[in-house]
Scaffold this motif. Structure first.
Motif, mmCIF file in Angstrom:
data_model
loop_
_atom_site.group_PDB
_atom_site.id
_atom_site.type_symbol
_atom_site.label_atom_id
_atom_site.label_comp_id
_atom_site.label_asym_id
_atom_site.label_seq_id
_atom_site.Cartn_x
_atom_site.Cartn_y
_atom_site.Cartn_z
ATOM 1 N N GLY A 39 -3.876 4.538 -8.868
ATOM 2 C CA GLY A 39 -4.823 5.058 -9.862
ATOM 3 C C GLY A 39 -5.844 4.045 -10.322
ATOM 4 O O GLY A 39 -6.528 4.254 -11.328
ATOM 5 N N GLU A 40 -5.971 2.923 -9.596
ATOM 6 C CA GLU A 40 -6.915 1.872 -9.980
ATOM 7 C C GLU A 40 -8.225 2.045 -9.203
ATOM 8 O O GLU A 40 -8.572 1.266 -8.319
ATOM 9 C CB GLU A 40 -6.297 0.497 -9.707
ATOM 10 C CG GLU A 40 -5.091 0.170 -10.548
ATOM 11 C CD GLU A 40 -5.468 -0.073 -11.997
ATOM 12 O OE1 GLU A 40 -6.597 -0.544 -12.251
ATOM 13 O OE2 GLU A 40 -4.620 0.192 -12.876
ATOM 14 N N TRP A 41 -8.960 3.088 -9.559
ATOM 15 C CA TRP A 41 -10.163 3.425 -8.816
ATOM 16 C C TRP A 41 -11.261 2.378 -8.968
ATOM 17 O O TRP A 41 -12.012 2.110 -8.015
ATOM 18 C CB TRP A 41 -10.674 4.791 -9.268
ATOM 19 C CG TRP A 41 -9.730 5.884 -8.902
ATOM 20 C CD1 TRP A 41 -8.772 6.448 -9.689
ATOM 21 C CD2 TRP A 41 -9.603 6.505 -7.619
ATOM 22 N NE1 TRP A 41 -8.061 7.399 -8.985
ATOM 23 C CE2 TRP A 41 -8.555 7.451 -7.706
ATOM 24 C CE3 TRP A 41 -10.288 6.358 -6.412
ATOM 25 C CZ2 TRP A 41 -8.173 8.243 -6.634
ATOM 26 C CZ3 TRP A 41 -9.916 7.146 -5.330
ATOM 27 C CH2 TRP A 41 -8.861 8.082 -5.444
ATOM 28 N N ILE B 52 -7.321 -1.397 -0.739
ATOM 29 C CA ILE B 52 -8.048 -0.292 -1.380
ATOM 30 C C ILE B 52 -7.150 0.933 -1.506
ATOM 31 O O ILE B 52 -7.122 1.602 -2.551
ATOM 32 C CB ILE B 52 -9.323 0.052 -0.564
ATOM 33 C CG1 ILE B 52 -10.355 -1.069 -0.716
ATOM 34 C CG2 ILE B 52 -9.923 1.384 -1.019
ATOM 35 C CD1 ILE B 52 -11.524 -0.970 0.249
ATOM 36 N N SER B 53 -6.406 1.225 -0.469
ATOM 37 C CA SER B 53 -5.479 2.361 -0.502
ATOM 38 C C SER B 53 -4.406 2.165 -1.568
ATOM 39 O O SER B 53 -4.029 3.107 -2.269
ATOM 40 C CB SER B 53 -4.835 2.543 0.870
ATOM 41 O OG SER B 53 -3.927 3.620 0.861
ATOM 42 N N CYS C 120 -4.734 0.499 -4.320
ATOM 43 C CA CYS C 120 -5.387 0.738 -5.616
ATOM 44 C C CYS C 120 -5.542 2.232 -5.886
ATOM 45 O O CYS C 120 -5.310 2.707 -7.012
ATOM 46 C CB CYS C 120 -6.752 0.053 -5.647
ATOM 47 S SG CYS C 120 -6.675 -1.747 -5.679
ATOM 48 N N LYS C 121 -5.930 2.983 -4.870
ATOM 49 C CA LYS C 121 -6.090 4.429 -5.028
ATOM 50 C C LYS C 121 -4.764 5.092 -5.392
ATOM 51 O O LYS C 121 -4.696 5.948 -6.280
ATOM 52 C CB LYS C 121 -6.652 5.034 -3.746
ATOM 53 C CG LYS C 121 -8.114 4.693 -3.484
ATOM 54 C CD LYS C 121 -8.591 5.323 -2.174
ATOM 55 C CE LYS C 121 -10.056 5.022 -1.912
ATOM 56 N NZ LYS C 121 -10.509 5.580 -0.612
ATOM 57 N N LYS C 122 -3.696 4.671 -4.697
ATOM 58 C CA LYS C 122 -2.382 5.253 -4.976
ATOM 59 C C LYS C 122 -1.889 4.875 -6.365
ATOM 60 O O LYS C 122 -1.136 5.631 -6.994
ATOM 61 C CB LYS C 122 -1.370 4.800 -3.925
ATOM 62 C CG LYS C 122 -1.576 5.453 -2.570
ATOM 63 C CD LYS C 122 -0.463 5.077 -1.599
ATOM 64 C CE LYS C 122 -0.651 5.799 -0.273
ATOM 65 N NZ LYS C 122 0.445 5.492 0.686
ATOM 66 N N GLN D 278 0.819 -1.208 0.000
ATOM 67 C CA GLN D 278 0.000 0.000 0.000
ATOM 68 C C GLN D 278 0.853 1.258 0.000
ATOM 69 O O GLN D 278 0.576 2.217 -0.727
ATOM 70 C CB GLN D 278 -0.901 0.003 1.232
ATOM 71 C CG GLN D 278 -1.585 1.340 1.514
ATOM 72 C CD GLN D 278 -1.841 1.535 2.998
ATOM 73 O OE1 GLN D 278 -1.883 0.569 3.765
ATOM 74 N NE2 GLN D 278 -1.993 2.775 3.410
ATOM 75 N N TRP E 228 -0.555 -1.987 -6.177
ATOM 76 C CA TRP E 228 -1.887 -2.570 -6.103
ATOM 77 C C TRP E 228 -1.930 -4.017 -6.609
ATOM 78 O O TRP E 228 -2.668 -4.861 -6.063
ATOM 79 C CB TRP E 228 -2.893 -1.726 -6.880
ATOM 80 C CG TRP E 228 -2.621 -1.657 -8.356
ATOM 81 C CD1 TRP E 228 -1.840 -0.759 -9.008
ATOM 82 C CD2 TRP E 228 -3.127 -2.563 -9.338
ATOM 83 N NE1 TRP E 228 -1.820 -1.036 -10.351
ATOM 84 C CE2 TRP E 228 -2.600 -2.146 -10.580
ATOM 85 C CE3 TRP E 228 -3.964 -3.677 -9.301
ATOM 86 C CZ2 TRP E 228 -2.895 -2.807 -11.770
ATOM 87 C CZ3 TRP E 228 -4.253 -4.343 -10.480
ATOM 88 C CH2 TRP E 228 -3.719 -3.897 -11.700
ATOM 89 N N ALA F 243 -10.551 -0.371 -6.637
ATOM 90 C CA ALA F 243 -10.809 0.060 -5.260
ATOM 91 C C ALA F 243 -12.303 -0.034 -4.938
ATOM 92 O O ALA F 243 -12.695 -0.525 -3.874
ATOM 93 C CB ALA F 243 -10.317 1.492 -5.054
#
Length: 221
Positions: free
Chosen positions: A202-204, A195-196, A198-200, A164, A169, A207
């Motif tokens: 760019g995989e929204w 989830i974090s 994925c957000k970092k 993370q 991700w 997430a």
């Protein structure tokens, strides 16, 4: 070769460490008065207990350097440093993100034929998490399987959290799949870390997918 997160009150560290050190000195003086025929075994057991207490006191405040010094002193006095004592010292290193020190202790356990357990390994992985050393963390996790040490939810959470920190991700997703395959329970920490990641990265959409999976699995958001 392979390698908890202990959350204790740091404010008591100085007092506890001082008290434990005082007990070591008291035990040494007391046992010098015991007949030599019975002194050795009882003295070793008593001192080992007090050294153990001193290491735990250091762990409370993340005083990793003091903890390592105590282990050195135990070895110098030919007192056994067991799995539990090593694990506590590794946790002290983990609290300060001293992953190289934690890794060194784990290696020392292996070379000294001290049994590796899930706590010592998880604590070492946790130290990597704090330092962003996700590659090392995943290597340690793989090493646990090779050494027949079963990883727990806490172990995987530390590994996922290390991914993370760097937005890895895909690696985080792989760990979640591995947990499912090995029937290791996923919890809120597991999902939130993935989830974090994925957000970092760019995989929204991924997430959001994990959030939906959490809801479907009735894991608290």
């Amino acid at each position: 070769m392979v390698a908890s997160s202990f959350e204790l009150d740091a404010s008591a560290n100085g007092r506890d460490w001082g008290e434990a050190s005082g007990r070591i000195a008291d035990q040494t003086a007391r046992y010098s008065e015991v007949p030599s025929s019975t002194r050795l075994q009882s003295s070793a057991l008593a001192q080992k207990r007090d050294y153990h207490a001193s290491v735990r006191a250091c762990q409370k405040g993340g005083e990793w350097a003091k903890a390592l010094g105590i282990l050195v002193e135990m070895s110098a006095r030919r007192l056994e440093v067991d799995t539990i004592t090593f694990s506590i010292a590794i946790s002290a290193c983990s609290k300060r993100g001293e992953w190289t020190q934690a890794l060194g202790l784990l290696a020392e356990m292996a070379s000294s034929n001290v049994e590796l357990d899930v706590i010592s390994c998880s604590a070492t992985i946790d130290s990597c998490k704090q330092s962003g050393e996700w590659v090392v963390a995943l290597g340690l996790l793989a090493g646990m399987a090779a050494s027949h040490v079963e990883a727990s939810t806490i172990t995987y959470n530390a590994a996922v959290s290390s991914c993370q920190e760097n937005g890895e991700w895909a690696q985080a997703f792989g760990l979640l799949s591995e947990m499912v395959a090995r029937q290791v329970a996923l919890n809120t920490i597991t999902y939130n870390a993935a989830i974090s990641a994925c957000k970092k990265g760019g995989e929204w959409s991924r997430a959001l997918g994990l959030m939906a999976e959490m809801t479907a699995s009735r894991v608290e958001l």
